[in-house]
Design an enzyme around this catalytic site. Structure first.
Site, PDB file in Angstrom:
ATOM      1  CE  LYS A   1       2.535  34.056  14.681  1.00 33.48           C
ATOM      2  NZ  LYS A   1       3.788  34.576  15.165  1.00 33.48           N
TER       3      LYS A   1
ATOM      4  CE  LYS B   1       5.873  34.024  12.689  1.00 34.35           C
ATOM      5  NZ  LYS B   1       6.839  34.637  13.602  1.00 34.35           N
TER       6      LYS B   1
END
Ligand code: PBG
Length: 327
Positions: free
Chosen positions: A247, A194
Site C-alpha cells: 500500500k 505500508k
C-alpha cells in the site's frame, strides 16, 4: 516453396484477444472500503472522495446492499468514533462503532465478507496510530491495544482483521490474542509494506485521522526502499500473517511484483484514496476517460502480481468485469 517464419503477434478478433489475456480479474478479488460514522444518521457524501459516502449505523445495510447490487461481496470497514482519547479506547469498546456495524451487517447479511481495519489513528485525539510517549509512538505498549481491538472485532463477527498501524510485532500479538480466545480461524491480512505516502491525504480528511503533529515516518516505510518491504513481509509471515499487503498500489507496482515473486502467500494491494481522487479530479477536468483509466490502473495492479485489490472503485470495476471491459 519457401516458408518464411516471421515472428508475429496475435492480432485477431476480440474473441481471441479475450481468450489470450494474461491477467484475469474477478469481482471476487475486489474489496470495498466502507466508512461508518458513529455520530451520523443516514448517509453523507465524503467531500475529499467524490462518489464515496460516510454511513451512519442506521445505514450500514444500505452500504452493503449497494455492494451486493454490483456483485461485490467483500468490504473493509473504517470507523469514525463519537469520542476520541489519548489511547484510542473507543477502538476496542464493546459497543464501538465498528463492533456495532459488524453485528448489524452479520444479522442481515451473514455471508457478506467483513474485513476490519485495525488501527488507532481514527480513535486517538492526537491522530497517531499508537500510544504516545512524549512525541513518539511507543511501539510495544501499542501492541496490547491493537490486539484488544482486533479481538473485539473478531468477537463481534468480523471475518478477517487487517492491522494497518505498522507497529513491529503486531501480527504476533494479534495472532496470540485471537488464538487465546478460540478464534484460530480468523485470518490476518497484514498491511506489511505500508509506505509513508502523500496519497493518503483524502482518506485522512475522510476519517479524521490526520496526525495533530509530526507525521507517520517513524513507523511507516520510506518510499525510497524496496528491500525493506521484503523484510517487513518476511517478519509478518514469521509472525503468522495469512495475507500480505502492499500500500499504496500504483506507485509501488515494483514492490507488488517483488513480493509476488518472493512469497507464496496471497497478496493484496490497496489502491488508496489519493489514487482514486486523482483519477476523479482528472476526469472531472475533462482530461482523461475515467472508466478507461480506472480499468487500466486496476489491471496494472493485478498484472504486477496482486491477487486482490482494495479499491474505492470496487463497484464500478465489478461492472466493468461483467461487461468484459477487463477480465
Ligand atoms: C489507518 C489507515 C490509513 C489508510 C488505511 N488505513 C491512513 C494512514 O495510514 O494515514 C489509508 C487509506 C487510503 O488512503 O485510502 N492507519
Amino acid at each position: 516453396m519457401d516458408f518464411i517464419h516471421r515472428p508475429r503477434r496475435l492480432r485477431r478478433s476480440d474473441a481471441v484477444r479475450r481468450m489470450c489475456r494474461e491477467t484475469r480479474v474477478s469481482p471476487d478479488a475486489l474489496i470495498y472500503p466502507i466508512f461508518i460514522d458513529e455520530a451520523l444518521t443516514g448517509v453523507r457524501p465524503i467531500e475529499s472522495l467524490p462518489g464515496q459516502n460516510h454511513y451512519g449505523l442506521d445505514s450500514v445495510c444500505q452500504a452493503v446492499e449497494e455492494c451486493l447490487a454490483h456483485g461485490v461481496g467483500r468490504c473493509i470497514l473504517f470507523g469514525l468514533p463519537r469520542e476520541k482519547d489519548a489511547c484510542g479506547s473507543s477502538a476496542w469498546a464493546q459497543r464501538g462503532v465498528i463492533q456495532e456495524a459488524i453485528r448489524i451487517i452479520k444479522v442481515k447479511y451473514p455471508d457478506f465478507y467483513v474485513i476490519t481495519d485495525v488501527c488507532l489513528c481514527e480513535y486517538t485525539s492526537h491522530g497517531h496510530c499508537g500510544l504516545l510517549d512524549g512525541q513518539e509512538v511507543d511501539n510495544d505498549k501499542t501492541l496490547e491495544l491493537l490486539a484488544k481491538t482486533a479481538l473485539s472485532h473478531a468477537a463481534a463477527g468480523a471475518d478477517m482483521v487487517a492491522p494497518s498501524d505498522m507497529m513491529d510485532g503486531r501480527v504476533a500479538a494479534i495472532r496470540a490474542a485471537l488464538d487465546g480466545a478460540g478464534l484460530q480461524n480468523i485470518p490476518i491480512m497484514a498491511y506489511s509494506a505500508k509506505y509513508a505516502s502523500a496519497f493518503y491525504g483524502p482518506f485522512r480528511a475522510a476519517a479524521g485521522s490526520a496526525p495533530a503533529f509530526g507525521d507517520r515516518r517513524g513507523y511507516q516505510m520510506d518510499p525510497h526502499n524496496r528491500r525493506e518491504a521484503l523484510r517487513e513481509c518476511e517478519l509478518d509471515i514469521r509472525e503468522g500473517a495469512d495475507i500480505l499487503m502492499v500500500k499504496p498500489a500504483l506507485s509501488y507496482l515494483d514492490v507488488i511484483r517483488e513480493c509476488r515473486d518472493r512469497f507464496d502467500l496471497p497478496l493484496c494491494a490497496y489502491s488508496v484514496s489519493g489514487e482514486y481522487a486523482m483519477i476523479k479530479a482528472a476526469a472531472r477536468a475533462g482530461l482523461v476517460d475515467e472508466h478507461r483509466v480506472m480499468c487500466e490502473s486496476a489491471l496494472s495492479v493485478f498484472r504486477a502480481g496482486a491477487d486482490m485489490l482494495i479499491t474505492y472503485y470496487a463497484k464500478e470495476l465489478a461492472d466493468a468485469i461483467r461487461r468484459g471491459d477487463i477480465g
